[in-house]
Design a protein around this motif. Structure first.
Motif, PDB file in Angstrom:
ATOM      1  N   GLU A 107       0.831  -1.201   0.000  1.00  0.00           N
ATOM      2  CA  GLU A 107       0.000   0.000   0.000  1.00  0.00           C
ATOM      3  C   GLU A 107       0.870   1.256   0.000  1.00  0.00           C
ATOM      4  OE1 GLU A 107      -3.856   1.557   2.490  1.00  0.00           O
ATOM      5  OE2 GLU A 107      -2.236   0.635   3.632  1.00  0.00           O
ATOM      6  N   ALA A 108       1.904   1.273   0.831  1.00  0.00           N
ATOM      7  CA  ALA A 108       2.805   2.423   0.899  1.00  0.00           C
ATOM      8  C   ALA A 108       3.527   2.623  -0.434  1.00  0.00           C
ATOM      9  CB  ALA A 108       3.819   2.232   2.030  1.00  0.00           C
ATOM     10  N   ILE A 109       3.985   1.543  -1.029  1.00  0.00           N
ATOM     11  CA  ILE A 109       4.685   1.631  -2.309  1.00  0.00           C
ATOM     12  C   ILE A 109       3.764   2.176  -3.388  1.00  0.00           C
ATOM     13  CG2 ILE A 109       5.740   0.258  -4.160  1.00  0.00           C
ATOM     14  CD1 ILE A 109       6.769  -1.621  -1.837  1.00  0.00           C
ATOM     15  N   LEU A 110       2.538   1.640  -3.460  1.00  0.00           N
ATOM     16  CA  LEU A 110       1.583   2.102  -4.474  1.00  0.00           C
ATOM     17  C   LEU A 110       1.248   3.580  -4.279  1.00  0.00           C
ATOM     18  CD1 LEU A 110      -0.841  -0.956  -4.710  1.00  0.00           C
ATOM     19  CD2 LEU A 110       0.878  -0.233  -6.396  1.00  0.00           C
ATOM     20  N   TYR A 111       1.118   3.997  -3.034  1.00  0.00           N
ATOM     21  CA  TYR A 111       0.824   5.404  -2.760  1.00  0.00           C
ATOM     22  C   TYR A 111       1.988   6.293  -3.195  1.00  0.00           C
ATOM     23  CZ  TYR A 111       0.253   9.789  -0.360  1.00  0.00           C
ATOM     24  OH  TYR A 111       0.176  11.126  -0.086  1.00  0.00           O
ATOM     25  N   ILE A 139       3.849  -6.822 -10.632  1.00  0.00           N
ATOM     26  CA  ILE A 139       4.196  -7.638  -9.472  1.00  0.00           C
ATOM     27  C   ILE A 139       5.712  -7.693  -9.315  1.00  0.00           C
ATOM     28  CG2 ILE A 139       4.182 -10.018  -8.598  1.00  0.00           C
ATOM     29  CD1 ILE A 139       1.276 -10.193  -9.599  1.00  0.00           C
ATOM     30  N   ALA A 140       6.440  -7.786 -10.426  1.00  0.00           N
ATOM     31  CA  ALA A 140       7.904  -7.820 -10.365  1.00  0.00           C
ATOM     32  C   ALA A 140       8.457  -6.542  -9.738  1.00  0.00           C
ATOM     33  CB  ALA A 140       8.477  -8.021 -11.769  1.00  0.00           C
ATOM     34  N   LYS A 141       7.931  -5.377 -10.135  1.00  0.00           N
ATOM     35  CA  LYS A 141       8.403  -4.103  -9.573  1.00  0.00           C
ATOM     36  C   LYS A 141       8.045  -4.012  -8.089  1.00  0.00           C
ATOM     37  CE  LYS A 141      10.767  -1.357 -12.098  1.00  0.00           C
ATOM     38  NZ  LYS A 141      12.168  -1.195 -11.738  1.00  0.00           N
ATOM     39  N   LEU A 142       6.822  -4.430  -7.733  1.00  0.00           N
ATOM     40  CA  LEU A 142       6.420  -4.412  -6.326  1.00  0.00           C
ATOM     41  C   LEU A 142       7.348  -5.301  -5.497  1.00  0.00           C
ATOM     42  CD1 LEU A 142       2.544  -4.487  -6.705  1.00  0.00           C
ATOM     43  CD2 LEU A 142       3.871  -2.677  -5.613  1.00  0.00           C
ATOM     44  N   ALA A 143       7.681  -6.480  -6.025  1.00  0.00           N
ATOM     45  CA  ALA A 143       8.577  -7.404  -5.323  1.00  0.00           C
ATOM     46  C   ALA A 143       9.956  -6.771  -5.147  1.00  0.00           C
ATOM     47  CB  ALA A 143       8.673  -8.728  -6.080  1.00  0.00           C
ATOM     48  N   GLU A 144      10.416  -6.076  -6.175  1.00  0.00           N
ATOM     49  CA  GLU A 144      11.716  -5.411  -6.102  1.00  0.00           C
ATOM     50  C   GLU A 144      11.708  -4.325  -5.024  1.00  0.00           C
ATOM     51  OE1 GLU A 144      14.181  -2.239  -8.841  1.00  0.00           O
ATOM     52  OE2 GLU A 144      13.066  -3.805  -9.890  1.00  0.00           O
ATOM     53  N   ASP A 203       5.510 -14.373  -5.032  1.00  0.00           N
ATOM     54  CA  ASP A 203       4.387 -15.082  -4.399  1.00  0.00           C
ATOM     55  C   ASP A 203       3.858 -14.310  -3.196  1.00  0.00           C
ATOM     56  OD1 ASP A 203       4.536 -17.099  -6.272  1.00  0.00           O
ATOM     57  OD2 ASP A 203       5.724 -18.439  -4.986  1.00  0.00           O
ATOM     58  N   LEU A 204       4.781 -13.777  -2.404  1.00  0.00           N
ATOM     59  CA  LEU A 204       4.382 -12.992  -1.231  1.00  0.00           C
ATOM     60  C   LEU A 204       3.653 -11.715  -1.669  1.00  0.00           C
ATOM     61  CD1 LEU A 204       4.665 -13.510   1.747  1.00  0.00           C
ATOM     62  CD2 LEU A 204       6.793 -12.228   1.743  1.00  0.00           C
ATOM     63  N   ILE A 205       4.125 -11.095  -2.748  1.00  0.00           N
ATOM     64  CA  ILE A 205       3.468  -9.890  -3.270  1.00  0.00           C
ATOM     65  C   ILE A 205       2.053 -10.233  -3.740  1.00  0.00           C
ATOM     66  CG2 ILE A 205       3.476  -8.207  -5.176  1.00  0.00           C
ATOM     67  CD1 ILE A 205       5.411  -7.506  -2.912  1.00  0.00           C
ATOM     68  N   GLU A 206       1.899 -11.335  -4.460  1.00  0.00           N
ATOM     69  CA  GLU A 206       0.570 -11.730  -4.939  1.00  0.00           C
ATOM     70  C   GLU A 206      -0.391 -11.949  -3.780  1.00  0.00           C
ATOM     71  OE1 GLU A 206       1.136 -15.076  -7.543  1.00  0.00           O
ATOM     72  OE2 GLU A 206       2.028 -13.829  -9.119  1.00  0.00           O
ATOM     73  N   THR A 244      -4.643  -2.806 -13.487  1.00  0.00           N
ATOM     74  CA  THR A 244      -4.805  -2.208 -14.810  1.00  0.00           C
ATOM     75  C   THR A 244      -3.933  -3.007 -15.778  1.00  0.00           C
ATOM     76  OG1 THR A 244      -2.925  -0.693 -14.643  1.00  0.00           O
ATOM     77  CG2 THR A 244      -5.024   0.077 -13.719  1.00  0.00           C
ATOM     78  N   ARG A 245      -3.949  -2.643 -17.031  1.00  0.00           N
ATOM     79  CA  ARG A 245      -3.107  -3.355 -18.002  1.00  0.00           C
ATOM     80  C   ARG A 245      -1.626  -3.119 -17.734  1.00  0.00           C
ATOM     81  NH1 ARG A 245      -1.398   0.088 -22.090  1.00  0.00           N
ATOM     82  NH2 ARG A 245      -2.520   2.042 -22.182  1.00  0.00           N
ATOM     83  N   ASP A 246      -1.296  -2.031 -17.000  1.00  0.00           N
ATOM     84  CA  ASP A 246       0.096  -1.709 -16.694  1.00  0.00           C
ATOM     85  C   ASP A 246       0.550  -2.211 -15.328  1.00  0.00           C
ATOM     86  OD1 ASP A 246       0.447  -0.333 -19.130  1.00  0.00           O
ATOM     87  OD2 ASP A 246      -0.485   1.462 -18.263  1.00  0.00           O
ATOM     88  N   GLY A 247      -0.361  -2.752 -14.542  1.00  0.00           N
ATOM     89  CA  GLY A 247      -0.007  -3.235 -13.212  1.00  0.00           C
ATOM     90  C   GLY A 247      -1.060  -2.839 -12.196  1.00  0.00           C
ATOM     91  N   TYR A 248      -0.677  -2.872 -10.942  1.00  0.00           N
ATOM     92  CA  TYR A 248      -1.594  -2.548  -9.843  1.00  0.00           C
ATOM     93  C   TYR A 248      -1.375  -1.107  -9.398  1.00  0.00           C
ATOM     94  CZ  TYR A 248      -2.442  -7.513  -9.597  1.00  0.00           C
ATOM     95  OH  TYR A 248      -2.803  -8.797  -9.910  1.00  0.00           O
ATOM     96  N   CYS A 249      -2.483  -0.444  -9.011  1.00  0.00           N
ATOM     97  CA  CYS A 249      -2.350   0.930  -8.542  1.00  0.00           C
ATOM     98  C   CYS A 249      -3.373   1.233  -7.455  1.00  0.00           C
ATOM     99  CB  CYS A 249      -2.474   1.922  -9.693  1.00  0.00           C
ATOM    100  SG  CYS A 249      -4.081   1.999 -10.468  1.00  0.00           S
ATOM    101  N   LEU A 250      -3.051   2.229  -6.675  1.00  0.00           N
ATOM    102  CA  LEU A 250      -3.942   2.760  -5.654  1.00  0.00           C
ATOM    103  C   LEU A 250      -4.559   4.006  -6.260  1.00  0.00           C
ATOM    104  CD1 LEU A 250      -4.890   2.680  -2.655  1.00  0.00           C
ATOM    105  CD2 LEU A 250      -2.929   4.123  -2.132  1.00  0.00           C
TER     106      LEU A 250
END
Length: 169
Positions: free
Chosen positions: A14-18, A26-31, A38-41, A63-69
């Motif tokens: 949530e903090a990262i998306l904000y 998912i790859a960027k969120l994991a990074e 798997d943990l990110i999912e 979205t087609r580009d990834g997940y967003c808040l």
């Protein structure tokens, strides 16, 4: 125990998306979260379920580009009312980061906000909300809010920054 770990991962996502204010894979969120995909999912599922069950103005969507808040549709009219016409949400978030962290190097700002921050800095300098000064070694620039920022947003003072203030040339 697993629930507490998953809750922390969901909060980190949530903090990262904000902070990034843009769709992330998912790859960027994991990074950024420094954990496996798997943990990110699992964290995303928990976070999306949490937002779906609360009466919040925000939602986490894929979205087609990834997940967003993002702001839920019924509240979109507030953007037009409350966000200055000349500034988009991304530029405002960049300005908020500068106000809270500043003075901050442009390099650190880009790490925090993404490459769109370069354009935001140009826009914010041209509008007079921030000033930009070259570091003495010439590698990056310091950015910080101006008096216009304080006047426009009717802010008296901000928390003390962790970096010494920029000296005028």
């Amino acid at each position: 125990m697993v629930s507490a770990v998953m809750s922390r991962i969901a909060s980190r996502i949530e903090a990262i998306l904000y902070l990034k204010a843009q769709p992330l894979t998912i790859a960027k969120l994991a990074e950024y979260a420094r954990c496996d995909r798997d943990l990110i999912e699992e964290g995303l599922i928990e976070l999306m379920a949490d937002y779906a069950h609360r009466d919040s103005a925000l939602e986490v969507v894929e979205t087609r580009d990834g997940y967003c808040l993002q702001l839920r549709e019924p509240y979109q009219d507030l953007v037009q009312t409350l966000v200055p016409v000349d500034l988009g949400v991304g530029a405002l978030r960049t300005l908020a980061a500068i106000a809270l962290k500043g003075p901050i190097t442009q390099t650190a700002l880009v790490e925090l906000r993404g490459s769109g921050a370069y354009q935001h800095v140009q826009e914010l300098v041209s509008l007079g909300f921030i000033k930009k000064r070259r570091q003495s070694d010439g590698r990056s620039s310091w950015v910080q809010v101006t008096d216009k920022f304080y006047q426009y947003f009717q802010v008296d003072q901000l928390p003390s920054p962790s970096v010494p203030s920029v000296q005028q040339n």
